[in-house]
Design a protein around this motif. Structure first.
Motif, mmCIF file in Angstrom:
data_model
loop_
_atom_site.group_PDB
_atom_site.id
_atom_site.type_symbol
_atom_site.label_atom_id
_atom_site.label_comp_id
_atom_site.label_asym_id
_atom_site.label_seq_id
_atom_site.Cartn_x
_atom_site.Cartn_y
_atom_site.Cartn_z
ATOM 1 N N SER A 149 0.852 -1.185 0.000
ATOM 2 C CA SER A 149 0.000 0.000 0.000
ATOM 3 C C SER A 149 0.891 1.239 0.000
ATOM 4 C CB SER A 149 -0.930 0.006 1.220
ATOM 5 O OG SER A 149 -0.181 -0.002 2.426
ATOM 6 N N ASP A 150 0.292 2.397 -0.251
ATOM 7 C CA ASP A 150 1.050 3.641 -0.278
ATOM 8 C C ASP A 150 1.176 4.209 1.130
ATOM 9 O OD1 ASP A 150 1.333 3.533 -3.034
ATOM 10 O OD2 ASP A 150 -0.540 4.613 -3.397
ATOM 11 N N TRP A 151 2.417 4.568 1.502
ATOM 12 C CA TRP A 151 2.703 5.128 2.815
ATOM 13 C C TRP A 151 3.232 6.546 2.647
ATOM 14 C CZ3 TRP A 151 4.122 1.887 7.527
ATOM 15 C CH2 TRP A 151 3.516 0.617 7.462
ATOM 16 N N VAL A 152 2.733 7.470 3.475
ATOM 17 C CA VAL A 152 3.241 8.848 3.468
ATOM 18 C C VAL A 152 4.033 9.149 4.728
ATOM 19 C CG1 VAL A 152 1.427 9.717 1.957
ATOM 20 C CG2 VAL A 152 1.064 9.706 4.437
ATOM 21 N N THR A 153 3.911 8.281 5.747
ATOM 22 C CA THR A 153 4.703 8.423 6.972
ATOM 23 C C THR A 153 5.232 7.056 7.368
ATOM 24 O OG1 THR A 153 2.827 8.028 8.465
ATOM 25 C CG2 THR A 153 3.221 10.318 7.778
ATOM 26 N N GLY A 157 5.357 8.048 12.551
ATOM 27 C CA GLY A 157 4.620 9.234 12.152
ATOM 28 C C GLY A 157 5.434 10.252 11.387
ATOM 29 N N THR A 158 6.728 9.996 11.212
ATOM 30 C CA THR A 158 7.581 10.906 10.451
ATOM 31 C C THR A 158 7.173 10.905 8.983
ATOM 32 O OG1 THR A 158 9.431 10.520 11.962
ATOM 33 C CG2 THR A 158 9.945 11.468 9.802
ATOM 34 N N THR A 159 7.015 12.061 8.390
ATOM 35 C CA THR A 159 6.558 12.167 7.009
ATOM 36 C C THR A 159 7.691 11.876 6.036
ATOM 37 O OG1 THR A 159 4.921 13.834 7.646
ATOM 38 C CG2 THR A 159 5.502 13.697 5.296
ATOM 39 N N TYR A 160 7.416 11.017 5.061
ATOM 40 C CA TYR A 160 8.382 10.747 3.996
ATOM 41 C C TYR A 160 8.438 11.934 3.034
ATOM 42 C CZ TYR A 160 8.374 5.784 5.364
ATOM 43 O OH TYR A 160 8.493 4.599 6.048
ATOM 44 N N SER A 161 9.575 12.114 2.373
ATOM 45 C CA SER A 161 9.707 13.177 1.380
ATOM 46 C C SER A 161 8.867 12.890 0.143
ATOM 47 C CB SER A 161 11.178 13.353 0.984
ATOM 48 O OG SER A 161 11.698 12.143 0.452
#
Length: 293
Positions: A149-153, A157-161
């Motif tokens: 699945s798509d992850w943004v953090t 909880g740290t946000t990916y670039s």
């Protein structure tokens, strides 16, 4: 040439000259014969990864140079050294009379000479090394059931670039409890096949796997092994136990036209069947030393 023609050609060369040396593509399909061989070191081992060194007389326009050196002889680094090609994986294969086929994955190549490059030295490792970078899965069913699945953090909880496509799978983090028990040869065979199946299922590679384990041979007479699985690479997990229990581990390259291979068809029951493939495939073989001596 198509594959049957290549087989006829290679068999003829081996019969006439004692060996055939050539380049294979990333799928193990023959591409071309080696040119003028200056020297060749291609040992056959069953307890460790073997290294290839093939030295060819070569120059600009040579097909081996064009495949293995970036831009033929045109691209150089800032220090003036020739850059390796960044295309698909290439392999060097050695076939000899009465001996197993020896495939080696090219790691790097070097052109040498004085005014004009005159030699190409190709370095590689045999296909047993493919077990050194394949995950040795501790909980196969968790990998098989995982979904991407798509992850943004990340988990904290740290946000990916940028968005990353990941699948969550549990690893063996406990000090104990992740072991396989049984006769050593059977345990190691099952561990390799379980790891192959788990990753292939997760990645969607089940229709055309790159490797299977050979489950053929005589009845298993090896001693009982408790194999600790900790999600290290396959080779790191099995190398010491295999040696300690008198087993050899080798990864061969199977070609259409070779004898059928006995493969596992059911993980729960251990059922097997013989199979062939219309494409080249790697075969992992685990055997007692006394059976291959």
């Amino acid at each position: 040439m198509d594959f049957p023609q290549w087989r006829k050609h290679i068999d003829a060369v081996v019969a006439d000259e004692g060996q055939w040396v050539g380049m294979l593509d990333e799928n193990g399909v023959p591409m071309r014969d080696a040119g003028s061989i200056v020297s060749l070191s291609a040992p056959e081992t069953r307890l460790a990864t073997a290294s290839l060194e093939l030295v060819l007389a070569a120059g600009p326009g040579d097909p081996f140079v064009d495949e293995l050196i970036a831009g033929g002889l045109g691209l150089q680094s800032a220090t003036g050294t020739l850059l390796p090609a960044k295309g698909p994986t290439r392999m060097i294969c050695v076939e000899r009379v009465g001996r197993p086929r020896l495939p080696f994955t090219v790691t790097h190549s070097v052109v040498s000479g004085t005014a004009v490059p005159s030699q190409l030295t190709v370095h590689g490792v045999d296909t047993t090394d493919s077990l050194a970078w394949w995950p040795g899965v501790s909980i196969p069913m968790e990998w098989s059931n995982a979904k991407f699945s798509d992850w943004v953090t990340d988990a904290s909880g740290t946000t990916y670039s940028k968005t990353r496509r990941l699948a969550r799978v549990p690893f063996a983090t406990k000090a104990d409890g992740y072991t396989m028990r049984g006769q050593a040869r059977t345990v190691i065979r099952n561990f390799i096949q379980d790891s192959l199946d788990a990753v292939n299922t997760l990645k969607g590679w089940t229709e055309r796997p790159h490797m299977v384990v050979d489950f053929g041979g005589p009845a298993d007479t090896s001693e009982e092994l408790l194999l600790r699985t900790s999600d290290d690479y396959v080779w790191d997990t099995i190398a010491a136990p295999a040696k300690n229990f008198g087993l050899t581990v080798k990864v061969d390259l199977w070609w259409p036209g070779d004898p059928a291979v006995t493969v596992r068809t059911n993980r729960e029951t251990g059922a097997t069947a013989t199979r062939t493939w219309p494409w080249p495939i790697l075969i992992a073989r685990v055997e007692l030393m006394k059976e291959v001596a």
